[in-house]
Design a protein around this motif. Sequence first.
Motif, PDB file in Angstrom:
ATOM      1  N   SER A  62       0.846  -1.203   0.000  1.00 47.93           N
ATOM      2  CA  SER A  62       0.000   0.000   0.000  1.00 47.93           C
ATOM      3  C   SER A  62       0.873   1.241   0.000  1.00 47.93           C
ATOM      4  O   SER A  62       2.066   1.191   0.342  1.00 47.93           O
ATOM      5  N   ARG A  84      -0.430  -3.227  -5.000  1.00 54.80           N
ATOM      6  CA  ARG A  84      -1.656  -3.542  -4.247  1.00 54.80           C
ATOM      7  C   ARG A  84      -2.247  -4.844  -4.785  1.00 54.80           C
ATOM      8  O   ARG A  84      -2.698  -4.896  -5.926  1.00 54.80           O
ATOM      9  N   TRP A 203      -2.670  -4.241   3.840  1.00 53.68           N
ATOM     10  CA  TRP A 203      -3.629  -4.098   2.737  1.00 53.68           C
ATOM     11  C   TRP A 203      -4.652  -5.192   2.966  1.00 53.68           C
ATOM     12  O   TRP A 203      -4.355  -6.365   2.784  1.00 53.68           O
ATOM     13  N   SER A 204      -5.827  -4.841   3.406  1.00 54.29           N
ATOM     14  CA  SER A 204      -6.778  -5.819   3.936  1.00 54.29           C
ATOM     15  C   SER A 204      -7.470  -6.625   2.846  1.00 54.29           C
ATOM     16  O   SER A 204      -8.162  -6.076   2.000  1.00 54.29           O
ATOM     17  N   THR A 205      -7.308  -7.941   2.915  1.00 52.06           N
ATOM     18  CA  THR A 205      -8.006  -8.833   1.990  1.00 52.06           C
ATOM     19  C   THR A 205      -9.518  -8.734   2.178  1.00 52.06           C
ATOM     20  O   THR A 205     -10.278  -8.730   1.204  1.00 52.06           O
ATOM     21  N   VAL A 207     -11.332  -6.202   3.101  1.00 52.40           N
ATOM     22  CA  VAL A 207     -11.844  -4.975   2.469  1.00 52.40           C
ATOM     23  C   VAL A 207     -11.855  -5.127   0.952  1.00 52.40           C
ATOM     24  O   VAL A 207     -12.816  -4.741   0.278  1.00 52.40           O
ATOM     25  N   GLU A 208     -10.796  -5.713   0.406  1.00 55.94           N
ATOM     26  CA  GLU A 208     -10.745  -5.913  -1.040  1.00 55.94           C
ATOM     27  C   GLU A 208     -11.862  -6.850  -1.513  1.00 55.94           C
ATOM     28  O   GLU A 208     -12.499  -6.609  -2.543  1.00 55.94           O
ATOM     29  N   LYS A 211     -15.121  -5.034  -1.661  1.00 57.39           N
ATOM     30  CA  LYS A 211     -15.170  -4.139  -2.823  1.00 57.39           C
ATOM     31  C   LYS A 211     -15.609  -4.878  -4.075  1.00 57.39           C
ATOM     32  O   LYS A 211     -16.513  -4.442  -4.797  1.00 57.39           O
ATOM     33  N   HIS A 225      -7.184   1.682   5.304  1.00 59.64           N
ATOM     34  CA  HIS A 225      -8.564   1.411   4.902  1.00 59.64           C
ATOM     35  C   HIS A 225      -9.132   2.570   4.093  1.00 59.64           C
ATOM     36  O   HIS A 225      -9.916   2.363   3.155  1.00 59.64           O
ATOM     37  N   GLU A 227      -7.308   4.399   2.195  1.00 56.16           N
ATOM     38  CA  GLU A 227      -6.641   4.234   0.900  1.00 56.16           C
ATOM     39  C   GLU A 227      -7.362   3.188   0.051  1.00 56.16           C
ATOM     40  O   GLU A 227      -7.500   3.346  -1.166  1.00 56.16           O
ATOM     41  N   GLN A 228      -7.840   2.131   0.687  1.00 56.61           N
ATOM     42  CA  GLN A 228      -8.556   1.085  -0.050  1.00 56.61           C
ATOM     43  C   GLN A 228      -9.904   1.585  -0.563  1.00 56.61           C
ATOM     44  O   GLN A 228     -10.381   1.152  -1.611  1.00 56.61           O
ATOM     45  N   PRO A 230     -13.370   1.419  -0.078  1.00 56.34           N
ATOM     46  CA  PRO A 230     -14.515   0.657  -0.600  1.00 56.34           C
ATOM     47  C   PRO A 230     -15.720   1.575  -0.802  1.00 56.34           C
ATOM     48  O   PRO A 230     -16.041   2.398   0.059  1.00 56.34           O
TER      49      PRO A 230
END
Length: 291
Positions: A62, A84, A203-205, A207-208, A211, A225, A227-228, A230
């Motif tokens: 990230s 990412r 970098w949270s799986t 959260v991904e 999404k 989060h 940055e990710q 969702p």
Amino acid sequence: QKVDVISHQQSPARCMGLYNIGWIPDFQHKYLPDFFTTKEVEARDLAFARLAKKMDTVILSSQTAKEDFIKYYPKYAGKARVLRFVPAIDFAARDKKDAVRQQYALPEKFFFLPNQYWVHKNHKIVLEALRLLKQKGNVVRVVSTGNTKDYRNPNHFAALQEWIRQYDLGDMYIILGMVPYADVQSLAEAAWAYINPSLFEGWSTTVEEAKYRGKPILLSDLKVHREQAPQKGVYFDPANPDELADKMWQMWNVESMAEEEVTTLEAIHQKAIKAFAETYYAILEAGQKRE
């Protein structure tokens, strides 16, 4: 074997004559040192410093982690690259959601919390929020999957179980433990929404996955989060169970959660995979241009 690149190394052992790419997932030990032994903190510091020095390039998952790398190893800032990752998603799992719900005897409506039972994953705040909701007569349900062992804190899971017994939350908080990953994907599709209360992520799986499945998610208000980002994310303070309880209840009572078309979600996922591949290829290609 005509190898050109050794990638994602976490050992600082350099392979001479090749392009060496290291990987540092995150700097959790810098922010939450109490969750590590002194020996572990020292070992991570030493390993990361050696990676920074010896690798030609260092991958971070990230921009947040990259900024940490530059903060701690400014001399090697030019080696840092962000990659990412994109999780594998089985979109056919949507067709199996009713079957998996029946298989595990689950309620029709539930939040999904697929995190390992490590201390920094912060399951306790979810239990505290459930206790507050129960006191008000507001019943929601959470289904949890993941490894129940934390080598750094062997008593952690047992303490959570005791909390569940003490406040009689067993019908609101359902622990499945380790289940096959195919079932995890179907459970995700069956869920009303995700929760990720973690105190730290690289970098949270989770959260991904939310999404790319088009699922709402309640997530701790961490820089990574944000940055990710969702689209259906709702942030909360990971130290404030009252706020989480309120937001759980609000999300639970949304009139409907219209599912997006699978073809739309697949297209978004494929675009993300392509972007990942192009970014990674550019990192690999840079090795051919080094002196």
